[in-house]
Design an enzyme around this catalytic site. Structure first.
Site, PDB file in Angstrom:
ATOM      1  N   PRO A 146      31.938  46.211  47.679  1.00 44.61           N
ATOM      2  CA  PRO A 146      31.189  44.954  47.587  1.00 44.61           C
ATOM      3  C   PRO A 146      30.095  44.983  46.527  1.00 44.61           C
ATOM      4  O   PRO A 146      29.836  43.977  45.869  1.00 44.61           O
ATOM      5  CB  PRO A 146      30.616  44.783  48.992  1.00 44.61           C
ATOM      6  CG  PRO A 146      31.570  45.501  49.885  1.00 44.61           C
ATOM      7  CD  PRO A 146      32.056  46.675  49.081  1.00 44.61           C
ATOM      8  N   LEU A 251      44.028  53.492  37.208  1.00 38.28           N
ATOM      9  CA  LEU A 251      43.726  52.160  36.688  1.00 38.28           C
ATOM     10  C   LEU A 251      44.322  51.954  35.304  1.00 38.28           C
ATOM     11  O   LEU A 251      44.799  50.861  34.969  1.00 38.28           O
ATOM     12  CB  LEU A 251      42.212  51.944  36.646  1.00 38.28           C
ATOM     13  CG  LEU A 251      41.513  51.808  37.996  1.00 38.28           C
ATOM     14  CD1 LEU A 251      40.002  51.733  37.798  1.00 38.28           C
ATOM     15  CD2 LEU A 251      42.004  50.591  38.759  1.00 38.28           C
ATOM     16  N   GLU A 375      40.904  45.252  37.309  1.00 36.83           N
ATOM     17  CA  GLU A 375      41.310  46.407  36.483  1.00 36.83           C
ATOM     18  C   GLU A 375      40.480  46.483  35.203  1.00 36.83           C
ATOM     19  O   GLU A 375      40.975  46.875  34.155  1.00 36.83           O
ATOM     20  CB  GLU A 375      42.802  46.343  36.131  1.00 36.83           C
ATOM     21  CG  GLU A 375      43.717  46.014  37.282  1.00 36.83           C
ATOM     22  CD  GLU A 375      43.835  47.134  38.295  1.00 36.83           C
ATOM     23  OE1 GLU A 375      43.358  48.248  38.019  1.00 36.83           O
ATOM     24  OE2 GLU A 375      44.401  46.879  39.368  1.00 36.83           O
TER      25      GLU A 375
END
Length: 396
Positions: A146, A251, A375
């Site tokens: 978050p 990633l 990403e």
């Protein structure tokens, strides 16, 4: 003087002749994925998007597994062992249907499966990869939090040793596949640095509430991951990596698929604009015959096929083991940004119809607003390239 060879006809769908770079197997894989997406996704995607749901996701995963689309660039363990270019072509076709479908495949194969395949133990690979490749188990990847998206080094999720076990606590946010996953790869701070953990989602203390009220990627399952004293055995940790190198390499692999996928969304919007321009009449003739409309279509085609050519080039570099992370950032930054511009231009050609779900344009445009920032945001990829170009680090 010898006669000049006869030139091939101009193909509006492939104006640069990029298909000439493909092998028959490449074309066969592309056609297989395109046919699946046409049959299984396109008839329903507008309704799924409007309803904000992806019904039958487990059936879709099994079907994707059956055509070899899950973890398709990985070797062994039931994976297809496809080339990077073949994987990219699959991503393009999936995202031409919808970004949410490509996200399902990307997270499954390029994040969750890739992490286990590259950094996992043999036992972890045997336990999870064959079932994930078949679509029997859906995976998710827990990195973003978050309060920590572009700065994962400061993640708050942590894992502490308790005898021979690990105890995980923390929260992850914006996790594709989260609430339908059978396994989660979760990254956490430990006394040794950042480590990855293979977390069965039926572990006590693990929950994945779904995130609703999205205006983008609506036909995709997005969740929060909550880890509340999740106890895992010692062998749950990924043994072959410590530090950010682990999640960042995953990633980079996922971003490679995205730079192909974005061109699929762009292609779908461009094709819709061309067909509309040829059939929509104003002032007594099709709007495709007006100079301003043709200028828009020409500019869209140039950026679309430049992006596809760039994706092919980067795919060949990946297949040769020569693709650098900075080059992936180059592709993701350019192709997503240009795809959004193509969608917005297509929307102007369609006029008021451009906002209707009867056409794919607005759906792709809103989906790409998420693709633009996940990403790696635009700004982060600009800084990656800025550092590569100048040798100066602007991150800190």
């Amino acid at each position: 003087m010898a006669a000049s060879p006869k030139l091939p006809a101009f193909d509006p769908a492939d104006p640069l002749g990029v298909d000439d770079l493909l092998e028959p197997e490449d074309l066969a894989i592309r056609d297989t994925v395109r046919t699946w997406a046409t049959d299984r996704v396109l008839p329903h995607i507008a309704q799924w998007y409007e309803n904000g749901e992806l019904p039958g996701i487990r059936d879709l995963a099994r079907e994707l597994g059956a055509i070899g689309a899950l973890g398709m660039s990985l070797d062994g363990y039931g994976c297809a062992g496809a080339s990077a270019v073949q994987y990219g072509l699959a991503c393009l076709e999936l995202e031409a249907a919808d970004s949410g479908i490509r996200s399902l495949v990307s997270v499954q194969g390029s994040l969750a499966m890739y992490a286990i395949h590259r950094f996992g133990s043999e036992e972890q690979k045997q336990a999870w990869l064959p079932r994930m490749a078949a679509g029997e188990v859906i995976g998710c990847f827990g990195l973003t939090e978050p309060d920590h998206g572009s700065d994962p080094a400061n993640m708050r999720t942590h894992a502490k040793r308790d005898g021979g076990d690990w105890i995980l606590n923390g929260r992850k946010m914006w996790i594709t596949n989260g609430s339908v996953a059978g396994v989660a790869v979760v990254w956490a701070q430990t006394e040794d640095g950042i480590r990855g953990f293979v977390v069965p989602t039926d572990s006590p203390g693990f929950s994945a509430p779904e995130i609703k009220r999205k205006w983008s990627l609506r036909a995709s399952v997005t969740s929060e991951l909550v880890l509340d004293d999740v106890r895992l055995p010692a062998d749950a940790v990924l043994p072959e990596v410590t530090g950010l190198r682990g999640p960042l390499s995953c990633l980079s692999h996922a971003r490679y698929g995205i730079l192909w996928g974005a061109m699929g969304a762009a292609r779908s919007s461009f094709e819709a604009a061309v067909e509309y321009a040829k059939s929509r009449e104003q002032f007594g003739r099709p709007i495709g015959g007006f100079q301003l409309t043709q200028a828009k279509l020409a500019d869209m085609a140039v950026e679309l096929h430049k992006g596809i050519l760039l994706a092919h080039h980067l795919g060949r570099r990946m297949d040769a083991g020569r693709l650098r992370p900075e080059q992936v950032s180059f592709g993701k930054l350019n192709n997503v940004r240009e795809a959004i511009d193509i969608c917005r231009t297509a929307r102007t050609i369609l006029g008021a119809n451009g906002i209707s779900l009867e056409y794919p344009v607005m759906r792709h445009a809103t989906n790409l607003e998420s693709v633009l920032t996940y990403e790696g945001t635009v700004e982060m990829h600009q800084l990656v390239l800025g550092k590569a170009l100048t040798g100066l680090d602007a991150f800190r």
